[in-house]
Design a protein around this motif. Sequence first.
Motif: not given
Length: 265
Positions: A158-170
């Motif tokens: 799973l890559v961008n778009p949206l793959a790193t959205t969760l990683l910003d919050d953990v």
Amino acid sequence: MDAAPVRRDRMAASVARRGFARVADLARELGVSEVTVRTDLAALESEERVTRVHGGAMPRGLVGERESSLEQSRTRLTRAKRAIAAETATRVRSGESILLDVGSTTLAVAQALVDRTDLDEVVIVTNGLAIALALEPAIPRFTVVVTGGTVRSLQHSLVNPLATTLLDDVRVDLAILGATGIDVAAGATNVNLPEAEVKRRMVASAARRVLAADSSKIGQVHLGRVATLAELDELITDEAATDAVLAPLRAAGLSVTTVALSRVQ
């Protein structure tokens, strides 16, 4: 049906977006036959816009060499990857949170973690669909979280778009990373840019970072930057990596652990 130039532009854009596109998927997406897709891919390759590979195409110039599929990678250096995975799995403790990167060696790590029946209350976040499925037998001992994002079929990642959205919050205890290159000057690098982007975000989201990579990756440099040596806490590799090869990495301050192939059958 779109005129050929327009259709080929759409096809090239789709290949670039996916990183790898199968002939059958392009045919469905564009509403044309697979014969037409193959003809268009041949034309795009002659224009140096894509590189044709078995079953589909990849972007030309995106990588320095052809990338293997997850299935192809799993069949190479199997014992080394299993030995590395067994050692890497010992770095995980009950109650910890883990980022588990995509790749054939990290897939072996997932299987080694499942085999560790002493582990409990471990949260594992991954961007690998095959890895998430490999971890499923350990639920509810493990909580398995998938990042979300856009499916890249070559590695089932799973890559961008949206793959790193969760990683910003953990913020996790440990990131277990894969890479296709490790070099004293370039650090850890990866042959695929979209996945390298996610790997970099994993590095930034973890308190500790372990790179699990077989000896064939040492001395290799690829297009996508993953981490500097200073950003890695440890490299776990196999015994085929000689002291002479590893000395520059150790001299640069990287902790390196080598594992014996006799550890696994």
